[in-house]
Design a protein around this motif. Structure first.
Motif, PDB file in Angstrom:
ATOM      1  N   THR A 254     -20.432   7.478 -72.447  1.00  0.00           N
ATOM      2  CA  THR A 254     -20.588   6.524 -71.345  1.00  0.00           C
ATOM      3  C   THR A 254     -19.355   6.443 -70.459  1.00  0.00           C
ATOM      4  O   THR A 254     -19.368   5.729 -69.452  1.00  0.00           O
ATOM      5  N   ARG A 255     -18.303   7.170 -70.817  1.00  0.00           N
ATOM      6  CA  ARG A 255     -17.090   7.157 -69.991  1.00  0.00           C
ATOM      7  C   ARG A 255     -16.795   8.524 -69.394  1.00  0.00           C
ATOM      8  O   ARG A 255     -15.664   8.820 -69.016  1.00  0.00           O
ATOM      9  N   ARG A 256     -17.830   9.346 -69.326  1.00  0.00           N
ATOM     10  CA  ARG A 256     -17.742  10.655 -68.698  1.00  0.00           C
ATOM     11  C   ARG A 256     -18.895  10.786 -67.699  1.00  0.00           C
ATOM     12  O   ARG A 256     -19.989  10.282 -67.943  1.00  0.00           O
ATOM     13  N   THR A 257     -18.653  11.477 -66.601  1.00  0.00           N
ATOM     14  CA  THR A 257     -19.716  11.711 -65.624  1.00  0.00           C
ATOM     15  C   THR A 257     -20.700  12.755 -66.139  1.00  0.00           C
ATOM     16  O   THR A 257     -20.442  13.426 -67.147  1.00  0.00           O
ATOM     17  N   ILE A 258     -21.801  12.897 -65.441  1.00  0.00           N
ATOM     18  CA  ILE A 258     -22.785  13.919 -65.803  1.00  0.00           C
ATOM     19  C   ILE A 258     -22.123  15.297 -65.847  1.00  0.00           C
ATOM     20  O   ILE A 258     -22.318  16.069 -66.790  1.00  0.00           O
TER      21      ILE A 258
ATOM     22  N   ASP B 248     -12.161  19.537 -75.140  1.00  0.00           N
ATOM     23  CA  ASP B 248     -11.848  19.865 -76.532  1.00  0.00           C
ATOM     24  C   ASP B 248     -11.568  18.601 -77.345  1.00  0.00           C
ATOM     25  O   ASP B 248     -12.013  18.481 -78.498  1.00  0.00           O
ATOM     26  N   ALA B 249     -10.833  17.656 -76.747  1.00  0.00           N
ATOM     27  CA  ALA B 249     -10.551  16.389 -77.444  1.00  0.00           C
ATOM     28  C   ALA B 249     -11.837  15.600 -77.661  1.00  0.00           C
ATOM     29  O   ALA B 249     -12.043  14.995 -78.730  1.00  0.00           O
ATOM     30  N   ASP B 250     -12.716  15.603 -76.655  1.00  0.00           N
ATOM     31  CA  ASP B 250     -13.995  14.894 -76.784  1.00  0.00           C
ATOM     32  C   ASP B 250     -14.855  15.523 -77.873  1.00  0.00           C
ATOM     33  O   ASP B 250     -15.524  14.818 -78.649  1.00  0.00           O
TER      34      ASP B 250
ATOM     35  N   GLU C  13     -15.566   9.386 -62.844  1.00  0.00           N
ATOM     36  CA  GLU C  13     -14.922  10.532 -63.481  1.00  0.00           C
ATOM     37  C   GLU C  13     -13.736  10.089 -64.342  1.00  0.00           C
ATOM     38  O   GLU C  13     -12.872   9.342 -63.888  1.00  0.00           O
ATOM     39  N   ALA C  14     -13.697  10.575 -65.583  1.00  0.00           N
ATOM     40  CA  ALA C  14     -12.606  10.222 -66.489  1.00  0.00           C
ATOM     41  C   ALA C  14     -11.347  10.992 -66.119  1.00  0.00           C
ATOM     42  O   ALA C  14     -11.371  12.212 -65.952  1.00  0.00           O
ATOM     43  N   ALA C  15     -10.239  10.277 -65.984  1.00  0.00           N
ATOM     44  CA  ALA C  15      -8.959  10.928 -65.680  1.00  0.00           C
ATOM     45  C   ALA C  15      -8.458  11.660 -66.918  1.00  0.00           C
ATOM     46  O   ALA C  15      -8.699  11.230 -68.049  1.00  0.00           O
ATOM     47  N   GLY C  16      -7.767  12.785 -66.701  1.00  0.00           N
ATOM     48  CA  GLY C  16      -7.220  13.539 -67.823  1.00  0.00           C
ATOM     49  C   GLY C  16      -8.287  14.078 -68.751  1.00  0.00           C
ATOM     50  O   GLY C  16      -8.070  14.180 -69.972  1.00  0.00           O
TER      51      GLY C  16
END
Length: 327
Positions: free
Chosen positions: A53-57, A28-30, A21-24
């Protein structure tokens, strides 16, 4: 094409994946990054790779939801219009929940005149009862797409239908007398007769729990003088041999099963990209760390090095991100 699948919840995943899981997390930013990557002439695949690839499902599903709410369009459709080839296939998989991706792959494997049996083996031989039941639910939700029932009935090869019942005992109990009986019945269904009783093999291998089957395999060697894998190779051939060996390998060590599938997809001339993509996408958040360790143990080389040497371009980069580094 994907609309009726959007609300199927992802399965409970483990903590041995390379994606965490990506912190913070800020959808919207993504979304802004993804929009910028698709804007104008050409596409910035590096940014798409970095975000997905740096975010969970679960985080990717949230990105899709917010994208639809704020932009009014489908993120997957927008990305597909910009991408192509194997890179696109990886991105498509990453934007689906786990059971939806399995159902999508199974549907593609059995539609049309032929069947991609490697896909059926990868998925049906390795999933739990809960996972199979959720895949069945995805198919029911897909009735409007005219493929409901294909998974369970006429389009699925006979050797795979028992998997769809999700009837495996998932307890830890071992019945020693029954294990010996199962071992003898499997022996009598194969080595001890002319021809092979496939149904007896399937009934035991698809219904008994893992600990019980490990005892059956030990007892089988006592009865026959051979490992069950050797008997399967002697008695069967083609896809039937493959599916039975896959079941046994998944029971013995699932991570080694996937490591072997990855190795075979890349060794020699050419690459079986469908297998490589499916395993890298579907296991990245579950047990890719363990698969990498098994790969190194079995073949003396890192999975990272194999992917790097066998692929190229943005396709290579996104797979290496899912792989999670050299070690």
């Amino acid at each position: 094409m994907y609309g009726c699948w959007e609300h199927v919840l992802p399965l409970q995943l483990g903590s041995r994946g390379t994606i965490t899981e990506a912190a913070g997390f800020n959808p919207d930013a993504d979304i802004h990054k993804l929009r910028e990557a698709m804007k104008g002439v050409g596409t910035n695949e590096a940014v798409i790779t970095e975000v997905l690839t740096r975010r969970t499902i679960a985080q990717r599903q949230r990105i899709k939801e917010v994208y639809k709410q704020t932009i009014g369009k489908n993120l997957l459709d927008d990305l597909k219009s910009e991408l192509s080839g194997n890179f696109e296939k990886v991105v498509v998989g990453l934007l689906m929940t786990a059971p939806v991706y399995d159902a999508y792959e199974l549907r593609n494997a059995i539609k049309g005149a032929g069947t991609e049996e490697a896909c059926l083996i990868d998925i049906l031989a390795s999933r739990t009862n809960a996972e199979i039941k959720t895949i069945n639910e995805v198919y029911r939700k897909g009735a409007s797409l005219s493929f409901a029932g294909m998974f369970r009935y006429h389009k699925l090869p006979r050797n795979y239908r028992l998997f769809t019942n999700a009837g495996r005992d998932e307890s830890d109990s071992v019945n020693e007398a029954l294990a010996m009986q199962d071992a003898k019945e499997i022996y009598e269904a194969g080595e001890a007769r002319w021809g092979t009783d496939e149904v007896k093999f399937l009934t035991v291998l698809c219904v008994r729990n893992r600990k019980h089957l490990l005892r059956v395999f030990d007892d089988y060697k006592k009865v026959s003088g051979r490992d069950i894998e050797d008997s399967i190779k002697r008695e069967m051939s083609g896809s039937l041999e493959e599916v039975f060996l896959a079941i046994v390998k998944c029971i013995r060590n699932k991570t080694e099963f996937f490591a072997e599938r990855l190795y075979k997809s890349m060794k020699g001339l050419g690459t079986t990209d469908s297998i490589l993509i499916r395993i890298m996408v579907s296991r990245a958040e579950i047990d890719m760390q363990d698969i990498k360790a098994a790969f190194l143990k079995l073949y003396g080389k890192t999975l990272h090095s194999f992917i790097k040497g066998d692929t190229s371009g943005d396709y290579r980069k996104i797979l290496l991100e899912l792989c999670g580094g050299e070690k």
